[in-house]
Structures are given as C-alpha cells and as structure tokens.
Design a protein around this motif. Structure first.
Motif, short mmCIF file in Angstrom:
data_model
loop_
_atom_site.label_atom_id
_atom_site.label_comp_id
_atom_site.label_asym_id
_atom_site.label_seq_id
_atom_site.Cartn_x
_atom_site.Cartn_y
_atom_site.Cartn_z
N GLU A 167 54.88 43.05 36.46
CA GLU A 167 53.55 43.51 36.07
C GLU A 167 53.63 44.91 35.46
N GLY A 168 52.61 45.30 34.70
CA GLY A 168 52.53 46.66 34.20
C GLY A 168 52.21 47.61 35.34
N LEU A 169 52.52 48.88 35.16
CA LEU A 169 52.28 49.86 36.20
C LEU A 169 50.90 50.49 36.10
N PHE A 170 50.25 50.37 34.92
CA PHE A 170 48.99 51.04 34.69
C PHE A 170 47.94 50.05 34.17
N ASN A 171 46.70 50.37 34.42
CA ASN A 171 45.57 49.63 33.86
C ASN A 171 44.56 50.61 33.29
N LEU A 172 43.75 50.14 32.34
CA LEU A 172 42.72 50.97 31.75
C LEU A 172 41.50 51.00 32.65
N ALA A 173 41.02 52.20 32.99
CA ALA A 173 39.80 52.38 33.78
C ALA A 173 38.75 53.06 32.93
N LEU A 174 37.50 52.63 33.10
CA LEU A 174 36.37 53.24 32.42
C LEU A 174 35.45 53.86 33.47
N ASN A 175 35.13 55.13 33.30
CA ASN A 175 34.33 55.85 34.28
C ASN A 175 33.07 56.41 33.65
N GLY A 176 31.97 56.38 34.41
CA GLY A 176 30.72 56.95 33.94
C GLY A 176 29.61 55.92 33.92
N SER A 177 28.70 56.10 32.97
CA SER A 177 27.55 55.21 32.84
C SER A 177 27.52 54.66 31.42
N GLY A 178 27.46 53.35 31.29
CA GLY A 178 27.44 52.74 29.97
C GLY A 178 27.87 51.28 30.04
N ILE A 179 27.88 50.62 28.88
CA ILE A 179 28.20 49.20 28.77
C ILE A 179 29.57 49.03 28.13
N VAL A 180 30.34 48.09 28.66
CA VAL A 180 31.64 47.75 28.07
C VAL A 180 31.62 46.28 27.69
N CYS A 181 32.23 45.94 26.56
CA CYS A 181 32.34 44.56 26.09
C CYS A 181 33.78 44.10 26.24
N LEU A 182 33.97 42.95 26.90
CA LEU A 182 35.29 42.41 27.16
C LEU A 182 35.49 41.09 26.43
N GLU A 183 36.74 40.79 26.09
CA GLU A 183 37.12 39.48 25.56
C GLU A 183 37.79 38.70 26.68
N SER A 184 37.32 37.48 26.92
CA SER A 184 37.82 36.68 28.03
C SER A 184 38.12 35.26 27.58
N ASP A 185 39.14 34.65 28.19
CA ASP A 185 39.44 33.24 27.90
C ASP A 185 38.49 32.30 28.64
N ALA A 186 37.80 32.82 29.66
CA ALA A 186 36.86 32.01 30.44
C ALA A 186 35.44 32.48 30.20
N PRO A 187 34.47 31.57 30.15
CA PRO A 187 33.07 31.98 29.94
C PRO A 187 32.51 32.65 31.18
N LYS A 188 31.43 33.42 30.99
CA LYS A 188 30.80 34.14 32.08
C LYS A 188 30.35 33.19 33.19
N GLU A 189 29.94 31.96 32.80
CA GLU A 189 29.44 31.00 33.77
C GLU A 189 30.52 30.54 34.74
N GLU A 190 31.78 30.67 34.38
CA GLU A 190 32.87 30.23 35.24
C GLU A 190 33.48 31.37 36.06
N LEU A 191 33.16 32.61 35.73
CA LEU A 191 33.77 33.73 36.43
C LEU A 191 33.21 33.87 37.85
N ILE A 192 34.08 34.17 38.77
CA ILE A 192 33.71 34.32 40.18
C ILE A 192 33.65 35.80 40.51
N GLU A 193 32.54 36.24 41.12
CA GLU A 193 32.40 37.64 41.51
C GLU A 193 32.51 37.74 43.03
N ILE A 194 33.48 38.51 43.49
CA ILE A 194 33.73 38.69 44.92
C ILE A 194 33.44 40.14 45.29
N THR A 195 32.58 40.34 46.29
CA THR A 195 32.25 41.68 46.77
C THR A 195 32.95 41.92 48.10
#
Length: 252
Positions: A167-195
């Motif tokens: 695996e890579g050692l680093f990941n990109l983090a975004l901090n603050g207030s605002g909207i980010v747009c992501l490209e995904s191979d899976a649609p939003k309807e299939e994504l699982i959100e775990i809290t």
C-alpha cells in the motif's frame, strides 16, 4: 455576459446532484451512434453505463481541479497554479510525491462556468463539513473541490505493515469547510456508510472511498498472530480505529 443553450435545458441531460459550486449531469442516451457502435451503445444504456460531467459555477466558489480535467470554460474564468510562493511549491511537490496525486492542481477563479471532462465513472459530492471538517481520500478518487479546502498528505500510523501490504504510505486529506467531487467506480446508491463511535472497522482490500480525518488508519494483520492470520485465510487488512465515518464500496 453569456448564455448557454442545449445543456441543462436538453431533455437528454439529467441533473444528478448539485451542491455548492458543483452540478453533476448525466447523459441519458448516446446520440452520436454509428452502425458500427450501435450494439455497444444499446448495451451501455441497458447497464447504466453513461457519460457524466461536472459543471463548476465559479461565482459560488473558486475551485481546484485535478490536472488535465478541464474541458471548456466560458465567461470570466481565470486559471492559476494555486501556488503562493516557493515554500508552497515545495510543499505541494512533496505532498504530491507522497500521496500519488498531481503536485500542482490548477485553481479557477472568476464568475464564469468551468466544465470538466466527461467520464463513465460515477461522480460523488461530499460536504467536508459533515465529516467533522476533515476527510481522507483513497488514492485516485479526487477530481475537484472548492478552493476553501486545504490539502494535506497524511501518513498511515504504521509504516512497516503498509510496505508489506504493497500500500502507499500517504493519502490526500482535505480540511476545512467546502464540497469535494470524487470519481468512483461504484454509484452513490451502492456505497455503504459506516459510523464508528470509539470502535474499529477492518476491511480486506482498498474498498474504502473516504474516511473521517479523526480516524486512525493503519494496515495490520487480520489476526493477532501469523498463525491466526493463516487460519482466517486473510493476510493484511486496512484498519480504521476511533470515532468518525467511513464510506465504503461493496466491491473493490
């Protein structure tokens, strides 16, 4: 002053989602079809394989995009490097090398419209404020964000296991207030959100799309011992520990 016709008022185009400076559109049919491509277009339509695009309204916010993502722009749109001096350039270069993202992401300002290249991937909008003001992204998912968000490279908590797992050692983090747009191979309807509330999530593979910056992220053996990992049939797993959210695809 400019006017755009046959875009949002085109009955072949559907607005999928809108948030902040971003509007995601989806082309319902591929009308540019030849006899040679008709069969491919037919099955793409049947399986929801459609082109999607991001429209960025700069009057709402300046935006920062992945290098090479711009397709066209109209009105008062000014492209800059987003670099604020030599120190910032060095910092961006180091961060880009570490996270695998492009070192310099162009920033667009003004009050015109910027349109990004079409893609067959699914486009997701996340409000970083709803993620505790910090979200970490899986490599290759970043497409664009409002420029109010600060970029940072974050390191995994245990370097040795990440290296062992390839695996890579680093990941990109975004901090603050605002909207980010992501490209995904899976649609939003299939994504699982775990809290997680002071708990642990273990995932076999790079199935996490994004996770809260408050979570401790590491790569560990699936069992407490080498024997335990061998018995379970799994090796190294991605571990998210603490309190926060994880957005996960059903398959990697």
């Amino acid at each position: 002053m400019y006017q755009i016709r046959n875009l949002l008022d085109n009955d072949d185009i559907r607005v999928v989602e809108k948030n902040g400076a971003f509007t995601i559109i989806e082309y319902q049919r591929d009308l540019s079809v030849s006899p040679q491509s008709a069969m491919n277009a037919y099955y793409c339509d049947a399986m929801n394989v459609r082109k999607r695009q991001v429209l960025c309204e700069l009057k709402h916010s300046p935006v920062t995009v992945q290098a090479g993502a711009m397709q066209w722009m109209v009105g008062d749109c000014r492209a800059t490097t987003g670099i604020k001096g030599v120190g910032d350039l060095i910092g961006k270069a180091v961060r880009g090398k570490a996270s695998g993202e492009s070192a310099i992401k162009p920033e667009y300002t003004g009050d015109g419209m910027l349109v990004l290249e079409p893609t067959y991937k699914y486009l997701l909008l996340l409000d970083v404020g709803q993620w505790g003001g910090s979200v970490v992204l899986q490599d290759g998912f970043f497409l664009a964000c409002e420029s109010s968000l600060k970029h940072k490279a974050v390191m995994r908590s245990n370097v040795s296991s990440a290296v062992a797992g390839g695996e890579g050692l680093f990941n990109l983090a975004l901090n603050g207030s605002g909207i980010v747009c992501l490209e995904s191979d899976a649609p939003k309807e299939e994504l699982i959100e775990i809290t997680l509330d002071n708990d642990v999530l273990k995932i076999d593979g790079n199935m996490a799309v994004a996770w809260s910056g408050s979570l401790e992220f590491s790569v560990e053996r699936s069992g407490k011992s080498l024997l335990g990992s061998a018995v379970s049939g799994e090796g190294l797993v991605n571990v998210y520990r603490g309190s926060g959210k994880v957005l996960m695809a059903p398959v990697d």
